[in-house]
Write a protein that holds these residues in place. Sequence first.
Motif, PDB file in Angstrom:
ATOM      1  N   LYS A  39       0.669  -1.207   0.131  1.00 18.27           N
ATOM      2  CA  LYS A  39      -0.091  -0.157   0.062  1.00 18.27           C
ATOM      3  C   LYS A  39       0.887   1.249  -0.093  1.00 18.27           C
ATOM      4  O   LYS A  39       0.403   2.197  -0.448  1.00 18.27           O
ATOM      5  CB  LYS A  39      -0.754  -0.092   1.133  1.00 18.27           C
ATOM      6  CG  LYS A  39      -1.781  -0.994   1.200  1.00 18.27           C
ATOM      7  CD  LYS A  39      -2.899  -0.996   2.276  1.00 18.27           C
ATOM      8  CE  LYS A  39      -3.783  -2.145   2.365  1.00 18.27           C
ATOM      9  NZ  LYS A  39      -4.495  -2.563   3.655  1.00 18.27           N
ATOM     10  N   HIS A  40       1.981   1.119   0.421  1.00 23.53           N
ATOM     11  CA  HIS A  40       3.100   2.295   0.627  1.00 23.53           C
ATOM     12  C   HIS A  40       4.415   1.737   0.214  1.00 23.53           C
ATOM     13  O   HIS A  40       4.445   0.581   0.222  1.00 23.53           O
ATOM     14  CB  HIS A  40       3.230   2.833   2.110  1.00 23.53           C
ATOM     15  CG  HIS A  40       1.900   3.380   2.690  1.00 23.53           C
ATOM     16  ND1 HIS A  40       0.894   2.746   3.249  1.00 23.53           N
ATOM     17  CD2 HIS A  40       1.382   4.672   2.302  1.00 23.53           C
ATOM     18  CE1 HIS A  40      -0.151   3.346   3.527  1.00 23.53           C
ATOM     19  NE2 HIS A  40       0.287   4.791   3.106  1.00 23.53           N
ATOM     20  N   ALA A  41       5.303   2.682  -0.302  1.00 20.31           N
ATOM     21  CA  ALA A  41       6.516   2.328  -0.488  1.00 20.31           C
ATOM     22  C   ALA A  41       7.499   3.519  -0.117  1.00 20.31           C
ATOM     23  O   ALA A  41       7.205   4.595  -0.440  1.00 20.31           O
ATOM     24  CB  ALA A  41       6.831   1.845  -1.947  1.00 20.31           C
ATOM     25  N   THR A  56       1.307   3.941  -2.922  1.00 20.32           N
ATOM     26  CA  THR A  56       1.195   3.374  -4.262  1.00 20.32           C
ATOM     27  C   THR A  56       0.324   3.663  -5.079  1.00 20.32           C
ATOM     28  O   THR A  56       0.323   3.429  -6.336  1.00 20.32           O
ATOM     29  CB  THR A  56       1.677   1.711  -4.193  1.00 20.32           C
ATOM     30  OG1 THR A  56       0.639   1.316  -3.603  1.00 20.32           O
ATOM     31  CG2 THR A  56       3.181   1.531  -3.608  1.00 20.32           C
ATOM     32  N   ASP A  57      -0.903   4.036  -4.633  1.00 20.58           N
ATOM     33  CA  ASP A  57      -1.955   4.295  -5.364  1.00 20.58           C
ATOM     34  C   ASP A  57      -2.263   5.989  -5.613  1.00 20.58           C
ATOM     35  O   ASP A  57      -3.370   6.433  -5.759  1.00 20.58           O
ATOM     36  CB  ASP A  57      -3.430   3.865  -4.868  1.00 20.58           C
ATOM     37  CG  ASP A  57      -3.769   4.248  -3.784  1.00 20.58           C
ATOM     38  OD1 ASP A  57      -2.998   5.198  -2.837  1.00 20.58           O
ATOM     39  OD2 ASP A  57      -4.719   3.825  -2.867  1.00 20.58           O
ATOM     40  N   VAL A  62       2.993   7.994  -8.845  1.00 24.13           N
ATOM     41  CA  VAL A  62       3.132   8.203 -10.401  1.00 24.13           C
ATOM     42  C   VAL A  62       4.198   9.205 -10.906  1.00 24.13           C
ATOM     43  O   VAL A  62       4.937   8.791 -11.814  1.00 24.13           O
ATOM     44  CB  VAL A  62       1.634   8.289 -10.693  1.00 24.13           C
ATOM     45  CG1 VAL A  62       1.950   8.434 -12.425  1.00 24.13           C
ATOM     46  CG2 VAL A  62       0.939   7.102 -10.529  1.00 24.13           C
ATOM     47  N   GLU A  63       3.923  10.113 -10.339  1.00 23.50           N
ATOM     48  CA  GLU A  63       5.034  11.385 -10.739  1.00 23.50           C
ATOM     49  C   GLU A  63       6.295  11.146 -10.323  1.00 23.50           C
ATOM     50  O   GLU A  63       7.282  11.441 -11.138  1.00 23.50           O
ATOM     51  CB  GLU A  63       4.443  12.864 -10.199  1.00 23.50           C
ATOM     52  CG  GLU A  63       3.190  13.301 -10.870  1.00 23.50           C
ATOM     53  CD  GLU A  63       3.184  13.174 -12.334  1.00 23.50           C
ATOM     54  OE1 GLU A  63       4.222  13.647 -13.056  1.00 23.50           O
ATOM     55  OE2 GLU A  63       2.296  12.544 -12.975  1.00 23.50           O
ATOM     56  N   GLU A  64       6.431  10.459  -9.055  1.00 24.01           N
ATOM     57  CA  GLU A  64       7.898  10.289  -8.796  1.00 24.01           C
ATOM     58  C   GLU A  64       8.570   9.243  -9.758  1.00 24.01           C
ATOM     59  O   GLU A  64       9.622   9.391 -10.075  1.00 24.01           O
ATOM     60  CB  GLU A  64       7.990   9.857  -7.418  1.00 24.01           C
ATOM     61  CG  GLU A  64       9.354   9.623  -6.793  1.00 24.01           C
ATOM     62  CD  GLU A  64      10.163  10.992  -6.653  1.00 24.01           C
ATOM     63  OE1 GLU A  64      11.238  11.017  -6.468  1.00 24.01           O
ATOM     64  OE2 GLU A  64       9.465  12.096  -6.649  1.00 24.01           O
ATOM     65  N   TRP A  93       1.258  -5.691  -6.538  1.00 28.42           N
ATOM     66  CA  TRP A  93       2.243  -4.895  -7.423  1.00 28.42           C
ATOM     67  C   TRP A  93       2.028  -4.910  -8.740  1.00 28.42           C
ATOM     68  O   TRP A  93       2.368  -3.981  -9.408  1.00 28.42           O
ATOM     69  CB  TRP A  93       3.709  -5.560  -7.084  1.00 28.42           C
ATOM     70  CG  TRP A  93       4.267  -5.105  -5.569  1.00 28.42           C
ATOM     71  CD1 TRP A  93       4.317  -5.788  -4.389  1.00 28.42           C
ATOM     72  CD2 TRP A  93       4.491  -3.937  -5.114  1.00 28.42           C
ATOM     73  NE1 TRP A  93       4.520  -5.052  -3.344  1.00 28.42           N
ATOM     74  CE2 TRP A  93       4.719  -3.778  -3.891  1.00 28.42           C
ATOM     75  CE3 TRP A  93       4.555  -2.573  -5.699  1.00 28.42           C
ATOM     76  CZ2 TRP A  93       5.220  -2.840  -2.867  1.00 28.42           C
ATOM     77  CZ3 TRP A  93       4.946  -1.326  -5.005  1.00 28.42           C
ATOM     78  CH2 TRP A  93       5.327  -1.557  -3.763  1.00 28.42           C
ATOM     79  N   ASP A  94       1.259  -6.006  -9.195  1.00 30.93           N
ATOM     80  CA  ASP A  94       1.027  -6.148 -10.594  1.00 30.93           C
ATOM     81  C   ASP A  94      -0.148  -4.939 -10.741  1.00 30.93           C
ATOM     82  O   ASP A  94      -0.099  -4.353 -12.093  1.00 30.93           O
ATOM     83  CB  ASP A  94       0.288  -7.579 -10.781  1.00 30.93           C
ATOM     84  CG  ASP A  94      -0.469  -7.900 -10.054  1.00 30.93           C
ATOM     85  OD1 ASP A  94      -0.964  -7.333  -8.740  1.00 30.93           O
ATOM     86  OD2 ASP A  94      -1.382  -8.988 -10.153  1.00 30.93           O
ATOM     87  N   GLU A  95      -0.879  -4.633 -10.060  1.00 33.14           N
ATOM     88  CA  GLU A  95      -2.087  -3.502 -10.251  1.00 33.14           C
ATOM     89  C   GLU A  95      -1.078  -2.321 -10.168  1.00 33.14           C
ATOM     90  O   GLU A  95      -1.480  -1.289 -11.087  1.00 33.14           O
ATOM     91  CB  GLU A  95      -3.112  -3.528  -9.156  1.00 33.14           C
ATOM     92  CG  GLU A  95      -4.212  -4.670  -9.162  1.00 33.14           C
ATOM     93  CD  GLU A  95      -3.771  -6.019  -8.219  1.00 33.14           C
ATOM     94  OE1 GLU A  95      -2.907  -5.705  -7.550  1.00 33.14           O
ATOM     95  OE2 GLU A  95      -4.266  -6.791  -8.645  1.00 33.14           O
ATOM     96  N   THR A  96      -0.418  -1.968  -9.359  1.00 28.30           N
ATOM     97  CA  THR A  96       0.752  -0.776  -9.409  1.00 28.30           C
ATOM     98  C   THR A  96       1.288  -0.847 -10.636  1.00 28.30           C
ATOM     99  O   THR A  96       1.217   0.331 -11.078  1.00 28.30           O
ATOM    100  CB  THR A  96       1.481  -0.905  -8.260  1.00 28.30           C
ATOM    101  OG1 THR A  96       0.972  -1.050  -7.032  1.00 28.30           O
ATOM    102  CG2 THR A  96       2.455   0.300  -8.050  1.00 28.30           C
TER     103      THR A  96
END
Length: 108
Positions: A39-41, A56-57, A62-64, A93-96
Motif C-alpha cells: 500500500k506504501h513504498a 502506491t495508489d 506516479v509522478e515520482e 504490485w501487478d496492479e501498481t
Amino acid sequence: MASNTSKTARASVRAGQGAGGALSVLGEYKYLIPLNKGKHAYVRNLTNGKTLHLRTDSDAFVEEIRVLAGAGHGPKIRAELAALAAAAPGDGWDETEKRLVDAGVFEA
C-alpha cells in the motif's frame, strides 16, 4: 534528540549510506522499498538523492516514478515491480505496475 522521521525511515536512510550511498542488493540499486503489504513504498530517487514515503495508489507516486523513468531508470523499475509481484502476489504490485503503464509513465 527529537525527530519527525520514523525509526523505519531513519534505518532506511542509514542502510543507504554504505557502499556508494544507495540501498543495494548484490550491487543492484533498489528504487522501491515495499511497506504495508504494497500500500506504501519508499521511493529512492538517484537523480536528487531523496527517499520519499508514498502511497502506491497516489498521484505523487506516479509522478515520482515518471521522473525516474524519464531519467532512464524505467526498465529497472519495471523489473523491480515484476519481482515484487512475484515475491508477494497478494500485495497488488501487478496492479501498481498496470496503473503506471496506464498513466504512460514508461513510454519513451
